[in-house]
Design a protein around this motif. Structure first.
Motif, PDB file in Angstrom:
ATOM      1  N   GLU A  17       0.822  -1.218   0.000  1.00  0.00           N
ATOM      2  CA  GLU A  17       0.000   0.000   0.000  1.00  0.00           C
ATOM      3  C   GLU A  17       0.854   1.266   0.000  1.00  0.00           C
ATOM      4  O   GLU A  17       0.490   2.272   0.584  1.00  0.00           O
ATOM      5  CB  GLU A  17      -0.977  -0.004   1.193  1.00  0.00           C
ATOM      6  N   ARG A  18       2.015   1.185  -0.679  1.00  0.00           N
ATOM      7  CA  ARG A  18       2.905   2.334  -0.844  1.00  0.00           C
ATOM      8  C   ARG A  18       3.382   2.362  -2.285  1.00  0.00           C
ATOM      9  O   ARG A  18       3.381   1.344  -2.963  1.00  0.00           O
ATOM     10  CB  ARG A  18       4.123   2.219   0.081  1.00  0.00           C
ATOM     11  N   THR A  19       3.813   3.531  -2.728  1.00  0.00           N
ATOM     12  CA  THR A  19       4.375   3.635  -4.069  1.00  0.00           C
ATOM     13  C   THR A  19       5.842   4.039  -3.972  1.00  0.00           C
ATOM     14  O   THR A  19       6.307   4.536  -2.961  1.00  0.00           O
ATOM     15  CB  THR A  19       3.618   4.661  -4.940  1.00  0.00           C
ATOM     16  N   HIS A  20       6.527   3.794  -5.068  1.00  0.00           N
ATOM     17  CA  HIS A  20       7.947   4.093  -5.200  1.00  0.00           C
ATOM     18  C   HIS A  20       8.110   4.862  -6.498  1.00  0.00           C
ATOM     19  O   HIS A  20       7.384   4.615  -7.467  1.00  0.00           O
ATOM     20  CB  HIS A  20       8.730   2.773  -5.258  1.00  0.00           C
ATOM     21  N   PHE A  21       9.065   5.784  -6.542  1.00  0.00           N
ATOM     22  CA  PHE A  21       9.284   6.565  -7.757  1.00  0.00           C
ATOM     23  C   PHE A  21      10.586   6.142  -8.438  1.00  0.00           C
ATOM     24  O   PHE A  21      11.606   5.954  -7.775  1.00  0.00           O
ATOM     25  CB  PHE A  21       9.314   8.060  -7.434  1.00  0.00           C
ATOM     26  N   ARG A  22      10.513   5.995  -9.750  1.00  0.00           N
ATOM     27  CA  ARG A  22      11.687   5.631 -10.542  1.00  0.00           C
ATOM     28  C   ARG A  22      12.848   6.554 -10.210  1.00  0.00           C
ATOM     29  O   ARG A  22      12.686   7.756 -10.106  1.00  0.00           O
ATOM     30  CB  ARG A  22      11.382   5.718 -12.036  1.00  0.00           C
ATOM     31  N   GLY A  23      14.020   5.958 -10.029  1.00  0.00           N
ATOM     32  CA  GLY A  23      15.219   6.728  -9.730  1.00  0.00           C
ATOM     33  C   GLY A  23      15.555   6.761  -8.256  1.00  0.00           C
ATOM     34  O   GLY A  23      16.706   6.978  -7.895  1.00  0.00           O
ATOM     35  N   GLU A  25      16.115   4.963  -4.562  1.00  0.00           N
ATOM     36  CA  GLU A  25      16.591   3.661  -4.122  1.00  0.00           C
ATOM     37  C   GLU A  25      15.455   2.901  -3.438  1.00  0.00           C
ATOM     38  O   GLU A  25      14.725   3.466  -2.624  1.00  0.00           O
ATOM     39  CB  GLU A  25      17.770   3.825  -3.160  1.00  0.00           C
ATOM     40  N   LEU A  26      15.315   1.627  -3.791  1.00  0.00           N
ATOM     41  CA  LEU A  26      14.291   0.793  -3.153  1.00  0.00           C
ATOM     42  C   LEU A  26      14.705   0.464  -1.723  1.00  0.00           C
ATOM     43  O   LEU A  26      15.864   0.171  -1.461  1.00  0.00           O
ATOM     44  CB  LEU A  26      14.121  -0.529  -3.913  1.00  0.00           C
ATOM     45  N   GLU A  27      13.725   0.494  -0.828  1.00  0.00           N
ATOM     46  CA  GLU A  27      13.978   0.076   0.543  1.00  0.00           C
ATOM     47  C   GLU A  27      14.243  -1.427   0.564  1.00  0.00           C
ATOM     48  O   GLU A  27      13.715  -2.162  -0.276  1.00  0.00           O
ATOM     49  CB  GLU A  27      12.758   0.373   1.416  1.00  0.00           C
ATOM     50  N   PRO A  28      15.037  -1.903   1.538  1.00  0.00           N
ATOM     51  CA  PRO A  28      15.260  -3.347   1.656  1.00  0.00           C
ATOM     52  C   PRO A  28      13.930  -4.092   1.808  1.00  0.00           C
ATOM     53  O   PRO A  28      12.984  -3.578   2.411  1.00  0.00           O
ATOM     54  CB  PRO A  28      16.109  -3.480   2.925  1.00  0.00           C
ATOM     55  N   GLN A  29      13.881  -5.287   1.246  1.00  0.00           N
ATOM     56  CA  GLN A  29      12.712  -6.167   1.328  1.00  0.00           C
ATOM     57  C   GLN A  29      11.461  -5.588   0.673  1.00  0.00           C
ATOM     58  O   GLN A  29      10.351  -5.962   1.010  1.00  0.00           O
ATOM     59  CB  GLN A  29      12.413  -6.558   2.777  1.00  0.00           C
ATOM     60  N   THR A  30      11.629  -4.659  -0.272  1.00  0.00           N
ATOM     61  CA  THR A  30      10.504  -4.171  -1.063  1.00  0.00           C
ATOM     62  C   THR A  30      10.783  -4.477  -2.529  1.00  0.00           C
ATOM     63  O   THR A  30      11.924  -4.503  -2.964  1.00  0.00           O
ATOM     64  CB  THR A  30      10.265  -2.659  -0.886  1.00  0.00           C
ATOM     65  N   PHE A  31       9.722  -4.716  -3.252  1.00  0.00           N
ATOM     66  CA  PHE A  31       9.827  -5.109  -4.658  1.00  0.00           C
ATOM     67  C   PHE A  31       8.780  -4.362  -5.467  1.00  0.00           C
ATOM     68  O   PHE A  31       7.764  -3.921  -4.932  1.00  0.00           O
ATOM     69  CB  PHE A  31       9.582  -6.618  -4.811  1.00  0.00           C
TER      70      PHE A  31
END
Length: 114
Positions: A17-23, A25-31
């Protein structure tokens, strides 16, 4: 110009239930979900495309694919990528799911299988 937003998942592919933005860094254990589409013609020949010379891994041959945007299903993203990258218009029901592979992107663009 807005950056691509991706839905985040845990290792079991459950939504966070969260979003990530291109560019970023991904948090550990998130995909996030990436689709890879292999297209065959009526004779069973595989269609590949050649990467742009200015992209990472320039001029290499590849299948069609990319990140699934926030709110998209894998199938919707695959349809969008085929249209964007190859100009192919396909109906979602023409696609067949094959498998899921979990990979973690690490530094310098190398992939590691988990």
């Amino acid at each position: 110009m807005s950056r691509e937003a991706w839905d985040l998942f845990d290792e079991q592919r459950q939504p966070l239930e969260r979003t990530h933005f291109r560019g970023d860094e991904l948090e550990p254990q998130t995909f996030h979900t990436v689709t890879e589409v292999f297209t065959f013609d009526k004779d069973g020949k595989l269609l590949l495309s050649q990467r742009h010379p200015d992209k990472t891994y320039p001029l290499l041959w590849e299948g069609t694919g990319g990140s699934i945007l926030a709110g998209e299903t894998s199938r919707q993203g695959a349809v969008r990528e085929l249209k964007e990258e190859l100009g192919l218009h396909v109906a979602p029901e023409q696609l067949r799911f094959v498998t899921t592979v979990k990979e973690r992107l690490i530094r310098f663009g190398h992939l590691i299988r988990m």
